[in-house]
Design an enzyme around this catalytic site. Sequence first.
Site, mmCIF file in Angstrom:
data_model
loop_
_atom_site.group_PDB
_atom_site.id
_atom_site.type_symbol
_atom_site.label_atom_id
_atom_site.label_comp_id
_atom_site.label_asym_id
_atom_site.label_seq_id
_atom_site.Cartn_x
_atom_site.Cartn_y
_atom_site.Cartn_z
ATOM 1 N N ASP A 157 0.470 -1.278 -0.329
ATOM 2 C CA ASP A 157 0.027 -0.092 -0.167
ATOM 3 C C ASP A 157 0.594 1.492 -0.110
ATOM 4 O OD1 ASP A 157 -1.914 -1.606 0.818
ATOM 5 O OD2 ASP A 157 -1.949 -1.399 2.681
ATOM 6 N N LYS A 158 0.237 2.206 -0.114
ATOM 7 C CA LYS A 158 1.131 3.532 -0.529
ATOM 8 C C LYS A 158 1.759 3.796 0.784
ATOM 9 C CE LYS A 158 0.644 8.149 -1.772
ATOM 10 N NZ LYS A 158 -0.170 9.293 -1.568
#
Length: 242
Positions: A106-107
């Site tokens: 995920d970011k």
Amino acid sequence: MPLQRIDKILSNMGVCSRREAAAEARSGGITVDGETCRDVSRKIDPEQSRLTFRGRPVGYQAHVYLMLHKPPGVLSATEDRSQQTVLDLLPEEYRARGVFPVGRLDKDTSGLLLLTDDGALSHALTSPRHQVQKVYEAETDGALGQADIDAFAAGLTLRDGTVCRPAGLEIRAVRGGRSQVTVTVCEGKYHQVRRMLAARGAPVVTLRRVAEGPLALDPALAPGQWRPLRQDEIDLLRAGRN
Ligand code: URA
């Protein structure tokens, strides 16, 4: 095979940096087809020429394998119109070669991310069939305990009804309503670790991947830094993945 600079071949293969290649060549430590080569800008066909570094043959790899310490805030993608991607952290030559991230973080997740141009190995590492283990260190907002360890081991049901395979939860510390935990999963559902911890009432504050299959995040890599995998690491990844 297109001709390539000797220093580029050596750095792509994780033998040494370009700067070290130049220094080694000056002191006579590089040979091409049995002849000492003092000019690392010379271009050779890595599949045809016999290259040695400090007396050892350098086996040419058709593919590139990199380990990146992904920092938070960067997308696990090859390109994006407005946001920085993990490809932006690498020299341009890797983009041209078609390197891409193996799976996703995920970011806001940091830690170990492999990148390669080897589609077959990437598929093997991410295919649900192979159940490659991934290990994450998380800090959560909420105290976790034995009941949560048992629930992870039994296989959690997430809030939307998704059923997870049995997973490992190790509680390293609980302090001030926050927990430091290690989570081991062998699947890769969307936002899986965040959703698992949220399902136990302990949302993630920070999340970092520290291992994938046989490879651990190299502690020498600061966030944003990367290095080519060594041959023994590539062999470990390949073992059992065919
Ligand atoms: N699980 C998550 O929730 N996020 C990641 O980035 C990886 C696993």
